[in-house]
Write a protein that holds these residues in place. Structure first.
Motif, PDB file in Angstrom:
ATOM      1  N   ASP A  52       0.821  -1.220   0.000  1.00 30.80           N
ATOM      2  CA  ASP A  52       0.000   0.000   0.000  1.00 30.80           C
ATOM      3  C   ASP A  52       0.851   1.265   0.000  1.00 30.80           C
ATOM      4  OD1 ASP A  52      -2.310  -1.596   0.074  1.00 30.80           O
ATOM      5  OD2 ASP A  52      -2.289  -1.645   2.274  1.00 30.80           O
ATOM      6  N   GLY A  53       1.943   1.239  -0.768  1.00 29.00           N
ATOM      7  CA  GLY A  53       2.764   2.426  -0.904  1.00 29.00           C
ATOM      8  C   GLY A  53       3.658   2.737   0.280  1.00 29.00           C
ATOM      9  N   LYS A  54       3.849   1.766   1.164  1.00 29.36           N
ATOM     10  CA  LYS A  54       4.698   1.974   2.338  1.00 29.36           C
ATOM     11  C   LYS A  54       5.578   0.758   2.600  1.00 29.36           C
ATOM     12  CE  LYS A  54       1.720   5.152   4.957  1.00 29.36           C
ATOM     13  NZ  LYS A  54       2.712   6.255   5.018  1.00 29.36           N
ATOM     14  N   LEU A  55       6.726   1.008   3.242  1.00 29.60           N
ATOM     15  CA  LEU A  55       7.560  -0.090   3.701  1.00 29.60           C
ATOM     16  C   LEU A  55       6.906  -0.748   4.904  1.00 29.60           C
ATOM     17  CD1 LEU A  55      11.145   1.478   3.522  1.00 29.60           C
ATOM     18  CD2 LEU A  55      10.365  -0.522   2.244  1.00 29.60           C
ATOM     19  N   ILE A  56       6.941  -2.068   4.941  1.00 32.11           N
ATOM     20  CA  ILE A  56       6.441  -2.817   6.089  1.00 32.11           C
ATOM     21  C   ILE A  56       7.539  -3.754   6.571  1.00 32.11           C
ATOM     22  CG2 ILE A  56       4.041  -2.678   5.358  1.00 32.11           C
ATOM     23  CD1 ILE A  56       4.323  -5.619   4.375  1.00 32.11           C
ATOM     24  N   GLY A  57       7.234  -4.530   7.598  1.00 39.43           N
ATOM     25  CA  GLY A  57       8.245  -5.364   8.230  1.00 39.43           C
ATOM     26  C   GLY A  57       8.922  -4.578   9.333  1.00 39.43           C
ATOM     27  N   TYR A  58       9.702  -5.249  10.151  1.00 38.60           N
ATOM     28  CA  TYR A  58      10.324  -4.562  11.284  1.00 38.60           C
ATOM     29  C   TYR A  58      11.282  -3.470  10.811  1.00 38.60           C
ATOM     30  CZ  TYR A  58      12.802  -3.677  15.600  1.00 38.60           C
ATOM     31  OH  TYR A  58      13.348  -3.043  16.691  1.00 38.60           O
ATOM     32  N   MET A  63      12.070   2.350   9.137  1.00 41.02           N
ATOM     33  CA  MET A  63      12.576   3.242   8.090  1.00 41.02           C
ATOM     34  C   MET A  63      11.474   4.148   7.559  1.00 41.02           C
ATOM     35  SD  MET A  63      15.021   4.461   6.348  1.00 41.02           S
ATOM     36  CE  MET A  63      16.332   3.335   6.859  1.00 41.02           C
ATOM     37  N   GLN A  64      10.262   3.639   7.433  1.00 41.86           N
ATOM     38  CA  GLN A  64       9.147   4.456   6.977  1.00 41.86           C
ATOM     39  C   GLN A  64       8.903   5.611   7.941  1.00 41.86           C
ATOM     40  OE1 GLN A  64       7.116   3.839   3.961  1.00 41.86           O
ATOM     41  NE2 GLN A  64       6.729   5.980   4.485  1.00 41.86           N
ATOM     42  N   ARG A  65       8.981   5.328   9.230  1.00 41.08           N
ATOM     43  CA  ARG A  65       8.778   6.382  10.228  1.00 41.08           C
ATOM     44  C   ARG A  65       9.890   7.423  10.162  1.00 41.08           C
ATOM     45  NH1 ARG A  65       5.766   3.916  15.556  1.00 41.08           N
ATOM     46  NH2 ARG A  65       4.456   2.426  14.432  1.00 41.08           N
ATOM     47  N   LEU A  70      11.524  12.935   8.446  1.00 41.56           N
ATOM     48  CA  LEU A  70      12.469  13.766   7.704  1.00 41.56           C
ATOM     49  C   LEU A  70      11.824  14.456   6.507  1.00 41.56           C
ATOM     50  CD1 LEU A  70      15.655  11.477   7.670  1.00 41.56           C
ATOM     51  CD2 LEU A  70      15.235  13.493   9.086  1.00 41.56           C
ATOM     52  N   GLY A  71      10.547  14.181   6.274  1.00 44.37           N
ATOM     53  CA  GLY A  71       9.852  14.785   5.150  1.00 44.37           C
ATOM     54  C   GLY A  71      10.256  14.222   3.811  1.00 44.37           C
ATOM     55  N   LEU A  72      10.673  12.955   3.785  1.00 44.27           N
ATOM     56  CA  LEU A  72      11.118  12.312   2.561  1.00 44.27           C
ATOM     57  C   LEU A  72      10.140  11.213   2.144  1.00 44.27           C
ATOM     58  CD1 LEU A  72      14.900  11.925   3.466  1.00 44.27           C
ATOM     59  CD2 LEU A  72      13.967  13.480   1.739  1.00 44.27           C
ATOM     60  N   LYS A  73       9.897  11.098   0.853  1.00 40.54           N
ATOM     61  CA  LYS A  73       9.050  10.040   0.332  1.00 40.54           C
ATOM     62  C   LYS A  73       9.914   8.829  -0.005  1.00 40.54           C
ATOM     63  CE  LYS A  73       5.799   8.944  -3.401  1.00 40.54           C
ATOM     64  NZ  LYS A  73       5.134   9.445  -4.638  1.00 40.54           N
ATOM     65  N   ILE A  74       9.456   7.648   0.414  1.00 39.61           N
ATOM     66  CA  ILE A  74      10.198   6.417   0.129  1.00 39.61           C
ATOM     67  C   ILE A  74      10.080   6.046  -1.344  1.00 39.61           C
ATOM     68  CG2 ILE A  74      10.354   3.930   0.542  1.00 39.61           C
ATOM     69  CD1 ILE A  74      11.357   5.363   2.908  1.00 39.61           C
ATOM     70  N   GLU A  75      11.219   5.805  -1.979  1.00 41.83           N
ATOM     71  CA  GLU A  75      11.272   5.232  -3.322  1.00 41.83           C
ATOM     72  C   GLU A  75      11.799   3.804  -3.172  1.00 41.83           C
ATOM     73  OE1 GLU A  75      10.744   4.868  -7.336  1.00 41.83           O
ATOM     74  OE2 GLU A  75      10.184   6.624  -6.108  1.00 41.83           O
TER      75      GLU A  75
END
Length: 292
Positions: A52-58, A63-65, A70-75
């Motif tokens: 759903d457009g986000k990193l999951i897992g521990y 890292m998503q948080r 930091l105001g950065l979008k994950i690629e």
């Protein structure tokens, strides 16, 4: 109650200031793509995945948080483990994750974050065996993953026949098929896989040895993130957020969702190899466990 004009102006100014602050932070780093944090990951749960457009897992959720703060979008950059470190070094990605263990050798080629959890290596094997010592591996057919730091130590075990795999899935398939006797993999990954597949009749036993000749196999493991050395300023910002998450025990709350709930994952027990290497001589490892 409606805000007065002056209060609305103050509120708008604060929101604008907050946005500008995040924007300035996001633009302060030398990134593969400006405004985005390009993350290399393997997709091996419970460490990392994409949903759903986000990193999951521990590893991924933490890292998503960090990226959000930091105001950065994950690629996302999904790849096999063997390609992750080279991608960081070349600058094709900004950071790599996926239960990567800290080693002194890796400090020479990357900037490594604070630990996000700890681990002890061990043996994934049939429930018919109970191997938990290095000597148990002598003469056995053992599988592990290409690029793992402890491979030279495995090769030094007497008569051990080593098979290298690009993925954990491939190694486990050969173990189930009986082509190898055991797998030495990422403890969180293999533990999670065993829990999800009880019909495999496999279990994981941590090494009971504590040998100075096999520090990577038997010592205290620290899971970290790896960044390009030119982005050490980004690493420091990440570390500050990680430190806050340790203080509030948020690490353990996230871990519970992925089967990492016991103190062993969050309490450093063993020699602190980082002190005086890539951290000051008086460096102390963070902890979040019952009683401390």
């Amino acid at each position: 109650m409606a805000l007065s004009l002056s209060r609305r102006m103050v509120t708008c100014a604060l929101l604008a200031g907050s946005f500008m602050s995040l924007s300035s932070i996001a633009n302060a780093f030398e990134l593969a793509e400006q405004g985005k944090l390009t993350v290399a990951f393997t997709g091996d749960m419970p460490g990392s995945g994409w949903q759903d457009g986000k990193l999951i897992g521990y590893d991924g959720e933490i890292m998503q948080r960090i990226a959000d703060k930091l105001g950065l979008k994950i690629e996302p950059a999904l790849m096999e483990w063997s390609g992750t470190i080279a991608s960081v070094q070349s600058g094709r990605v900004d950071v790599m994750l996926g239960t990567m263990g800290w080693t002194e050798k890796r400090t020479k080629i990357m900037s490594l974050s604070e630990p996000i959890h700890y681990f002890k290596n061990g043996i994934m094997q049939s429930t018919k065996t109970s191997w938990d010592k290095l000597s148990d591996l002598e003469g056995k057919k053992i599988g592990t993953i290409t690029g793992f730091s402890f491979i030279p130590e495995l090769k030094s075990i007497k008569d051990l026949q080593l098979s290298l795999y690009d993925t954990s899935d491939a190694a486990v398939r050969d173990l189930i098929a009986g082509r190898i006797d055991a797998v030495i993999g990422d403890p969180p990954v293999v533990s999670y896989a065993i829990k999800q597949n009880p019909d495999w009749n496999m279990h994981f036993l941590a090494f009971t040895d504590n040998s100075p000749d096999f520090p990577l196999l038997t010592g205290l493991g620290q899971v970290v993130y790896g960044l390009n050395q030119k982005n050490d300023d980004l690493r420091q910002k990440m570390d500050a957020i990680i430190a806050d998450m340790w203080k509030t025990c948020e690490m353990k709350e996230i871990g519970a969702r992925y089967g990492l709930s016991s103190d062993v994952w969050f309490k450093p027990v063993g020699q602190n190899f980082r002190a005086g290497v890539d951290r000051p001589a008086d460096y102390k490892l963070p902890s979040c466990a019952a009683g401390g």
